[in-house]
Each structure stands twice: as structure tokens, then as C-alpha cells.
Design an enzyme around this catalytic site. Structure first.
Site, mmCIF file in Angstrom:
data_model
loop_
_atom_site.group_PDB
_atom_site.id
_atom_site.type_symbol
_atom_site.label_atom_id
_atom_site.label_comp_id
_atom_site.label_asym_id
_atom_site.label_seq_id
_atom_site.Cartn_x
_atom_site.Cartn_y
_atom_site.Cartn_z
ATOM 1 N N CYS A 97 0.797 -1.239 0.000
ATOM 2 C CA CYS A 97 0.000 0.000 0.000
ATOM 3 C C CYS A 97 0.829 1.288 0.000
ATOM 4 C CB CYS A 97 -0.928 0.010 1.212
ATOM 5 S SG CYS A 97 -2.152 -1.301 1.165
HETATM 6 N N1 NAD Z 1 -2.663 -5.864 2.086
HETATM 7 C C1 NAD Z 1 -3.147 -4.796 2.687
HETATM 8 O O1 NAD Z 1 -2.792 -4.496 3.813
HETATM 9 C C2 NAD Z 1 -4.172 -3.908 2.007
HETATM 10 C C3 NAD Z 1 -4.876 -2.981 2.786
HETATM 11 C C4 NAD Z 1 -5.821 -2.177 2.184
HETATM 12 C C5 NAD Z 1 -6.028 -2.276 0.808
HETATM 13 N N2 NAD Z 1 -5.328 -3.155 0.057
HETATM 14 C C6 NAD Z 1 -5.621 -3.246 -1.372
HETATM 15 O O2 NAD Z 1 -6.445 -4.376 -1.588
HETATM 16 C C7 NAD Z 1 -6.149 -4.972 -2.853
HETATM 17 C C8 NAD Z 1 -5.777 -6.432 -2.665
HETATM 18 O O3 NAD Z 1 -4.594 -6.507 -1.905
HETATM 19 P P1 NAD Z 1 -4.137 -7.821 -1.150
HETATM 20 O O4 NAD Z 1 -3.055 -7.401 -0.223
HETATM 21 O O5 NAD Z 1 -5.299 -8.556 -0.603
HETATM 22 O O6 NAD Z 1 -3.521 -8.660 -2.381
HETATM 23 P P2 NAD Z 1 -3.066 -10.194 -2.354
HETATM 24 O O7 NAD Z 1 -1.991 -10.301 -3.375
HETATM 25 O O8 NAD Z 1 -2.796 -10.626 -0.960
HETATM 26 O O9 NAD Z 1 -4.346 -10.980 -2.854
HETATM 27 C C9 NAD Z 1 -4.898 -10.813 -4.109
HETATM 28 C C10 NAD Z 1 -5.520 -12.133 -4.555
HETATM 29 O O10 NAD Z 1 -6.151 -11.890 -5.803
HETATM 30 C C11 NAD Z 1 -5.959 -13.030 -6.626
HETATM 31 N N3 NAD Z 1 -6.209 -12.633 -8.008
HETATM 32 C C12 NAD Z 1 -5.460 -11.913 -8.852
HETATM 33 N N4 NAD Z 1 -6.097 -11.728 -10.013
HETATM 34 C C13 NAD Z 1 -7.294 -12.355 -9.912
HETATM 35 C C14 NAD Z 1 -8.396 -12.517 -10.782
HETATM 36 N N5 NAD Z 1 -8.415 -11.982 -11.995
HETATM 37 N N6 NAD Z 1 -9.442 -13.222 -10.334
HETATM 38 C C15 NAD Z 1 -9.442 -13.774 -9.104
HETATM 39 N N7 NAD Z 1 -8.432 -13.639 -8.216
HETATM 40 C C16 NAD Z 1 -7.377 -12.938 -8.632
HETATM 41 C C17 NAD Z 1 -4.554 -13.465 -6.322
HETATM 42 O O11 NAD Z 1 -4.333 -14.805 -6.693
HETATM 43 C C18 NAD Z 1 -4.503 -13.247 -4.798
HETATM 44 O O12 NAD Z 1 -4.915 -14.403 -4.091
HETATM 45 C C19 NAD Z 1 -5.043 -4.113 -3.467
HETATM 46 O O13 NAD Z 1 -5.613 -3.149 -4.283
HETATM 47 C C20 NAD Z 1 -4.425 -3.467 -2.253
HETATM 48 O O14 NAD Z 1 -3.801 -2.239 -2.580
HETATM 49 C C21 NAD Z 1 -4.412 -4.004 0.635
#
Ligand code: NAD
Length: 447
Positions: A284
Site C-alpha cells: 500500500c
Molecule cells: N494488504 C493490505 O494491507 C491492504 C490494505 C488495504 C487495501 N489493500 C488493497 O487491496 C487490494 C488487494 O490486496 P491484497 O493485499 O489482498 O492482495 P493479495 O496479493 O494478498 O491478494 C490478491 C488475490 O487476488 C488473486 N487474483 C489476482 N487476479 C485475480 C483474478 N483476476 N481473479 C481472481 N483472483 C485474482 C490473487 O491470486 C490473490 O490471491 C489491493 O488493491 C491493495 O492495494 C491491501
């Protein structure tokens, strides 16, 4: 249901959707079962909804269905209970999206090599939704992205099916604010912000989130909701940039930057502490502000604070390596050939996430200078970097004594830093973790 109710429901499918949300009969779909999607799936399942997670990662799908958690904040026992009760399941079959009443998109939004936003994961997820879209569904984008994505990218794709977005199908943006590893603020305690493509879309999302969080805040548009998240993370990045610069300045002035931040924090108003460190990490803070500056630049505006903070924060791993070189030099040693143990490679305390972690850049820089680098991290058993596998080494008195320098890159709470300082010959502490080791001050270099 009376006949007039039936007529209204037929013309406005959102009435039935609202009813299903309020009575917890709505089928909830979550695309992307990562740090954000999996905990959210758990919250909806715990609230009594039937939740289906969709992921392209077959391993994750199978782990969810076996009730095995791969996210530290999600408890495996609780997860297997929900799977057993048929409240939670996962699939890679996107045709099942057609059965969902609500679909959340929680896929990654990284940067391209050029440091521009990469929204290809959102685009792919929305394509799958489009192929299975039906009247009466609510789609909520939660992935962090630049202002305008929901309106300019998601809505037109959904509209290409012939359905009207905002009446036939509803669409919102609601940023995710989950803070992995944070026990003080579980999902329930973190208010949710919602912006709808129409007021009715926002109302539906508010009705939904109010089932799992204590407070829902609505803003006037999806664009505003997208900008809220970027403001929050830009605020952090800029303030961390400020204290990182302060740390560099204090080192020149021979002032302990940690002491002044702690003392300033005693002011009960108008000050909020941020702490220096080895650089930004995670999915992030290093990424999101660049989504904002990118879109600003496209619109003829240079976001100078964001760029400056990115420069200062981005230089911190180099600064850490400079401090290591100086600390070794004081012992008549060079970095080349020295044994350096990096303590903590996760991007922050008590998590196992190494995405964008500054420790990785520090290791790359140290290896570039021909140091012999190893690491210990209780949350990261192994990782690969630049094509090379690193395995966590045991942390014992002998291993510490054999090092030329130990760099504390992450201050995991399970490590006894006083003990580390007692046994290591030289410590570079980027997190002020050794504050208690007063007896060995001469061994410790702080930022
Ligand atoms: N990690 C954090 O602390 C956090 C906090 C707030 C917001 N975010 C935001 O949330 C979003 C997700 O982040 P995250 O940390 O959960 O990511 P992550 O990488 O942990 O998880 C994402 C998941 O999406 C899956 N994926 C990718 N493309 C896909 C598709 N087309 N269809 C289905 N699944 C698919 C991946 O295999 C993975 O399991 C991002 O935009 C991030 O900026 C993250």
C-alpha cells in the site's frame, strides 16, 4: 408479498437485493482471496451470509476449502468451522459469479516497472463479472486504485452487456482499510467508506457493510471514495518521508531522532507521531501515492509532496547500507566479505508479508557489495530474491556472535533485542528496537 410489491420488485430488482442483504440471505462473492479478500470473506461468513471466494490461484482455492489459512490474521480453526457449516467456500470457476447477489473485487493493484498503475488485475476480474452479469447484482470494487477507475473502467465494461449500471446492476467503490497484524483494530472496528455510481448503489453497499462494521461513511461519488484511500496512504507516506529526512538531519546534528519524536508525542493535540525506518514496504504505502501522482500528472498537475516523499523514502535502504559500512569501518572491517545478518525481512512488525519490503533492497545492495548475507525472520521461513533462495537461519547466541554486523530491519515483537545486542558484535538498528539495551550503546548504530 402483495401484488403491488411484486410489480415494484420486478421493475426495481434492488428492492429484493436489499431484502436479501438485510436478512443475510444474499450470496456474497469475493474475487481475490488475499490479505484483504480472505478476512473480508470470513467476516461476511461469520455474519451468517453464504460466501464464495473466487481466485485464480488453485492452491489458495484448495487451502480455503480445506480450512487452512494462509493469512496470519485468519484463524484456521474458525475458517474450517465456516467451511464445514457451508458458509464459506472457494472456487476458480467464475461461472458461479452469476449466482452471486453481491460481488466484491479485492485483486492486487501493483505498479508497472515504469512506476505507473497496473490495473490489469481489476480489468481481468471485471471481464469475468461481465461474462456472468445479471440484473439485480451489486458490484463493489475494493482494490485501491486511481480516482476515476470505477466510473471510467468498470462501469463501461458492465454497461457493454446492455444492462444499465446504477439501476439494473449497482456499482460502488469502497476502499479496504484492513491493517494486517493489527489486533487493536479488527475489521468490525474500522469504519467503511462507500461511494456509489448512483445514490441507490451507495445505499445498498451501506446496508451491506453495516452488517459487518460498526460505522459506514458515504461520500458523493466513486471517484471521491477512491481518492479517500489515496489520501490516507499518501498522508502516511509523506509523514514517513518527513521523519526519515529528520532522521538523516538528526544524525548530522548528533540528536537522537527517536527521543525527540517520543517527547513531541506527549503534546496532546496537533502532533501525531510517525517513525523513521529502513524504507517503505507492503502493497500500500509505497504504491498508492503513485497512483494519485500518476493521475494528477495526466491532468496537468505535479504532486510534489508525493514525489519528494517517494525520493526520500526510496533512498532509505541505501542510507542503511551506508550506516552498516560505517559501523564496520569503525571495527577496521570492510563490507566486502563481512557476515551480515538481516533480522526481520517482512515489511512490518509481526507479519510475514515481504512485498516491497525494504529489507529485500538492503540485501540486494549488501550482496552487490559482496557481503555474506543471511537472515532471520520468525514469520518468513524462506524467500527468493534475484533468483536466489534464502532460508531463515536459526537465531542463537553462536550465530549472532559469528556475524560482523546484525541489521534490525523489522522489529518483530517475539525477538529479545536486549539479548541480540548482548551477543552480536555490532548492530545497526533501523527501528529503535534496542532502546532497552543501554548497557551496550557503543555496539549499536541507530538511524
Ligand atoms: N494488504 C493490505 O494491507 C491492504 C490494505 C488495504 C487495501 N489493500 C488493497 O487491496 C487490494 C488487494 O490486496 P491484497 O493485499 O489482498 O492482495 P493479495 O496479493 O494478498 O491478494 C490478491 C488475490 O487476488 C488473486 N487474483 C489476482 N487476479 C485475480 C483474478 N483476476 N481473479 C481472481 N483472483 C485474482 C490473487 O491470486 C490473490 O490471491 C489491493 O488493491 C491493495 O492495494 C491491501
Amino acid at each position: 408479498m402483495t401484488r403491488s410489491d411484486q410489480i415494484t420488485t420486478a421493475t426495481d430488482p434492488s428492492l429484493e437485493l436489499e431484502e436479501r442483504i438485510r436478512t443475510h440471505r444474499a450470496q456474497i462473492g469475493i474475487i481475490g482471496l488475499g490479505y484483504v479478500g480472505l478476512p473480508e470473506a470470513m467476516e461476511f461468513a461469520k455474519a451468517g451470509y453464504q460466501v464464495t471466494g473466487f481466485d485464480i490461484d488453485a492452491e489458495r482455492v484448495s487451502q480455503v476449502n480445506q480450512g487452512t489459512s494462509y493469512v496470519e490474521d485468519v484463524d484456521s480453526a474458525e475458517m474450517s468451522d465456516l467451511v464445514r457449516q457451508k458458509k464459506l467456500r472457494a472456487t476458480a470457476d467464475f461461472r458461479i459469479l452469476a449466482d452471486m447477489d453481491v460481488i466484491h473485487i479485492c485483486v492486487p493493484t501493483p505498479l508497472r516497472k515504469t512506476r505507473d498503475p497496473d490495473i490489469s488485475y481489476i480489468v481481468n476480474a471485471v471481464e469475468e463479472i461481465k461474462n456472468n452479469l445479471r440484473r439485480g447484482q451489486l458490484i463493489i470494487l475494493e482494490s485501491t486504485t486511481y480516482p476515476g477507475t470505477t466510473e471510467e473502467v468498470v462501469a463501461p465494461t458492465l454497461a457493454s452487456t446492455g444492462l444499465t449500471v446504477g439501476t439494473d446492476v449497482h456499482l460502488c467503490f469502497s476502499p479496504e482499510r484492513v491493517n494486517p497484524g493489527d489486533k487493536q483494530f479488527p475489521i468490525y472496528a474500522i469504519p467503511k467508506v462507500v461511494g456509489g455510481i448512483t445514490p441507490r448503489s451507495a445505499d445498498l453497499a451501506m446496508a451491506l457493510y453495516s452488517q459487518i462494521v460498526s460505522k459506514v461513511v458515504s461520500v458523493s461519488s466513486t471517484k471521491s471514495a477512491e481518492a479517500v484511500k489515496l489520501l490516507e496512504n499518501t498522508f502516511r507516506a509523506v509523514n514517513i518521508g518527513l521523519v526519515n529526512e529528520l532522521a538523516l538531519m538528526c544524525s548530522k546534528l548528533d540528536i537522537d531522532v527517536w527521543e525527540i519524536i517520543h517527547a513531541a508525542s506527549t503534546k496532546p493535540f496537533g502532533f501525531m507521531p510517525f517513525y523513521p525506518g529502513p524504507g517503505l514496504g507492503g502493497h500500500c504505502i509505497p504504491v498508492d501515492p503513485l497512483y494519485l501522482s500518476w493521475t494528477a500528472r495526466l491532468n496537468g498537475f505535479e504532486a510534489r509532496f508525493i514525489e519528494l516523499a517517494a525520493q526520500i523514502n526510496g533512498a532509505m535502504p541505501h542510507y542503511v547500507v551506508t550506516r552498516v559500512t560505517e559501523a564496520l569501518n569503525d571495527q577496521a572491517k570492510s563490507l566486502r566479505g563481512s557476515r551480515v545478518l538481516v533480522l526481520g525481512v517482512a515489511y512490518k512488525r509481526d507479519v510475514g508479508d515481504i512485498r516491497e519490503s525494504p529489507a529485500l533492497e538492503i540485501i540486494t545492495l549488501l550482496e552487490g557489495k559482496k557481503a555474506q548475507v543471511s537472515y532471520h525472520d520468525p514469520h518468513v521461513p524462506w524467500f527468493t530474491l534475484n533468483g536466489k533462495r534464502f532460508d531463515c537461519v536459526a537465531l542463537d547466541a553462536t550465530a549472532l556472535a559469528e556475524q560482523d554486523c546484525v541489521i534490525i530491519a523489522t522489529d518483530h515483537s517475539s525477538i529479545d533485542y536486549k539479548w541480540v545486542v548482548e551477543h552480536a558484535p555490532c548492530v545497526v538498528d533501523t527501528r529503535n528496537a534496542t532502546k532497552i539495551a543501554n548497557g551496550h550503546r557503543q555496539k549499536v548504530t541507530k538511524l
